[in-house]
Design an enzyme around this catalytic site. Structure first.
Site, PDB file in Angstrom:
ATOM      1  N   LYS A  11       0.728  -1.367  -0.044  1.00 53.66           N
ATOM      2  CA  LYS A  11      -0.013  -0.049  -0.015  1.00 53.66           C
ATOM      3  C   LYS A  11       0.875   1.306   0.083  1.00 53.66           C
ATOM      4  CE  LYS A  11      -0.138  -0.640   5.092  1.00 53.66           C
ATOM      5  NZ  LYS A  11      -0.906  -1.250   6.053  1.00 53.66           N
ATOM      6  N   ARG A  60      -9.893  -0.069  15.079  1.00 45.49           N
ATOM      7  CA  ARG A  60      -9.742   0.917  13.952  1.00 45.49           C
ATOM      8  C   ARG A  60     -10.755   0.408  13.019  1.00 45.49           C
ATOM      9  NH1 ARG A  60      -3.743   1.195  11.250  1.00 45.49           N
ATOM     10  NH2 ARG A  60      -4.371  -0.707  10.639  1.00 45.49           N
ATOM     11  N   TYR A 117      15.819  30.757   5.041  1.00 42.82           N
ATOM     12  CA  TYR A 117      14.600  31.674   5.653  1.00 42.82           C
ATOM     13  C   TYR A 117      15.136  31.871   7.114  1.00 42.82           C
ATOM     14  CZ  TYR A 117      11.697  30.923   1.619  1.00 42.82           C
ATOM     15  OH  TYR A 117      11.240  30.938   0.253  1.00 42.82           O
ATOM     16  N   MET A 130      11.376  24.461   0.708  1.00 46.78           N
ATOM     17  CA  MET A 130      10.293  23.445   0.195  1.00 46.78           C
ATOM     18  C   MET A 130      11.084  22.429  -0.788  1.00 46.78           C
ATOM     19  SD  MET A 130       6.929  24.291  -2.062  1.00 46.78           S
ATOM     20  CE  MET A 130       6.157  25.342  -0.814  1.00 46.78           C
TER      21      MET A 130
HETATM   22  C1  PLP Z   1      -0.074  -2.110   6.751  1.00 46.53           C
HETATM   23  C2  PLP Z   1      -0.552  -3.308   7.516  1.00 46.53           C
HETATM   24  C3  PLP Z   1       0.291  -4.495   7.637  1.00 46.53           C
HETATM   25  C4  PLP Z   1       1.638  -4.102   7.545  1.00 46.53           C
HETATM   26  O1  PLP Z   1       2.312  -3.821   8.668  1.00 46.53           O
HETATM   27  P1  PLP Z   1       3.697  -3.374   8.773  1.00 46.53           P
HETATM   28  O2  PLP Z   1       3.808  -2.816  10.486  1.00 46.53           O
HETATM   29  O3  PLP Z   1       4.245  -2.392   8.032  1.00 46.53           O
HETATM   30  O4  PLP Z   1       4.620  -4.912   8.842  1.00 46.53           O
HETATM   31  C5  PLP Z   1      -0.298  -5.719   7.770  1.00 46.53           C
HETATM   32  N1  PLP Z   1      -1.626  -5.798   8.004  1.00 46.53           N
HETATM   33  C6  PLP Z   1      -2.359  -4.736   7.879  1.00 46.53           C
HETATM   34  C7  PLP Z   1      -3.888  -5.004   8.092  1.00 46.53           C
HETATM   35  C8  PLP Z   1      -1.918  -3.342   7.396  1.00 46.53           C
HETATM   36  O5  PLP Z   1      -2.892  -2.345   7.334  1.00 46.53           O
END
Ligand code: PLP
Length: 351
Positions: free
Chosen positions: A39, A133, A249, A297
């Site tokens: 992701k 969550r 700056y 920036m």
């Molecule tokens: C992002 C995520 C992971 C990976 O977690 P890490 O701590 O980066 O290894 C695994 N499971 C779910 C549901 C996640 O959202």
């Protein structure tokens, strides 16, 4: 239009290190198969490079957060190996999932209903065992609509796997409880840190993210996980300043003696936040070049006293040992990776 010139900032991605990290995490996962969280553009590393490298290393299950991330991954990974963690929240997302054969992770009774109404098919299911969550609550596991799902992977997510917290065992108990109530093909609980909690946490599949990309999720991983990302930036301009002149700056640095300085193509818009500038340096070969004044920036000013012959267009290296930079900046290793900006060219590291 002709091609844009090569960007003056780049990430060299060590795909051998990435593959090695995956293999080590897969070994540590025991009988479970390690997948890969890709992701957020593979945590900023670049999904177009990371996804095929992880696939070639042997990963067969990939996790995205949003449907918008799917298109970039489909050329590299079979749809049935892609799971979208946020699930299908409305029918448009459910039909997209079905059209491509990508698996939604169902997170609630409402999502279960949408998936079933849209025609269903195999899916994954997230139960919430205490992070509060997303995910189905344990007390909802017996609901009628859940029995209508064809659950491939039943999963949950640990809140404190990076700590030796009593919460880990508590979540494990609740996960067993949920698994007893819902028919499934596979179980999965552990993220990177969770893999280190031992065999009880492994089940059929583990879901590392951070440590694939060089993050040290628990201290005992440090000797085994290799750095993957090497940021570099080109020198834009050199100048000489006199004693008493200031830099940047708000003039937060003032030269005590005449000195040679350079400006590099990197700034907070690229993820190098202002909090990372103070007391930090970049390197040029063996030379350490301290950062002077505020991070802008698009630019950072460095002291080139230790490398007086550096030229405009030369590349300087940005230290990116995640554990060290996190300690120094107060940012998490996750934040350091995912804030790597889109202006970096991302290339496979050679040599
Ligand atoms: C992002 C995520 C992971 C990976 O977690 P890490 O701590 O980066 O290894 C695994 N499971 C779910 C549901 C996640 O959202």
């Amino acid at each position: 239009m002709t091609h844009a010139p090569t960007p003056p900032l780049r990430l060299a991605i060590d795909t051998d290190a990435l593959a090695g990290n995956w293999r080590w995490l897969n070994d540590q996962s025991g009988v479970a198969d390690a997948g890969a969280a890709i992701k957020a553009n593979a945590y900023g590393v670049g999904a177009a490079i990371a996804a095929p490298a992880l696939r070639d290393a042997g990963a067969r299950q990939f996790y995205l957060a949003h449907w918008g991330e799917v298109a970039d991954i489909l050329p590299h990974i079979p749809a049935s190996e892609i799971a979208v963690l946020h699930g299908a929240c409305h029918h448009e997302e459910a039909s997209f999932a079905r059209a491509h054969g990508v698996f939604p992770v169902v997170n609630s009774l409402a999502q279960a209903k949408i998936w079933v109404e849209s025609g269903g098919g195999p899916c994954h299911l997230m139960v919430d065992t205490g992070i509060n969550r997303i995910g189905l609550s344990v007390h909802e596991c017996g609901a009628e609509i859940i029995r209508c799902l064809d659950v491939d992977m039943l999963m949950s997510h640990l809140a404190s796997a990076d700590e030796d917290s009593a919460m880990n065992a508590q979540q494990l108990r609740r996960f067993h409880d949920a698994a007893g109530q819902i028919a499934h093909k596979r179980l999965s609980l552990a993220n990177s840190a969770g893999i280190m909690l031992g065999a009880e946490y492994h089940f059929a599949a583990t879901r590392p993210g951070l440590s694939l990309y060089g993050g040290i999720a628990r201290p005992e991983m440090a000797p085994h996980i290799a750095q993957v990302v090497y940021p570099e930036s080109a020198v834009l301009q050199k100048r000489r300043i006199e004693a008493g002149e200031s830099v940047g700056y708000n003039a937060t640095f003032t030269a005590r003696a005449p000195m040679d300085i350079a400006v590099i193509n990197l700034g907070y818009a690229d993820g190098f936040l202002r909090s990372r500038g103070h007391g930090a340096h970049v390197t040029y070969g063996d030379a350490k070049l301290p950062i002077l004044g505020r991070v802008s920036m698009d630019m950072i000013v460095i002291d080139i006293t230790a490398a007086p012959f550096i030229k405009e267009g030369d590349w300087v290296q940005i230290p990116f040992n995640l554990l060290e930079i996190a300690a120094q900046s107060g940012l998490s290793q996750y934040e350091l990776l995912t804030s790597l900006g889109l202006r970096f060219a991302r290339d496979v590291k050679s040599g």
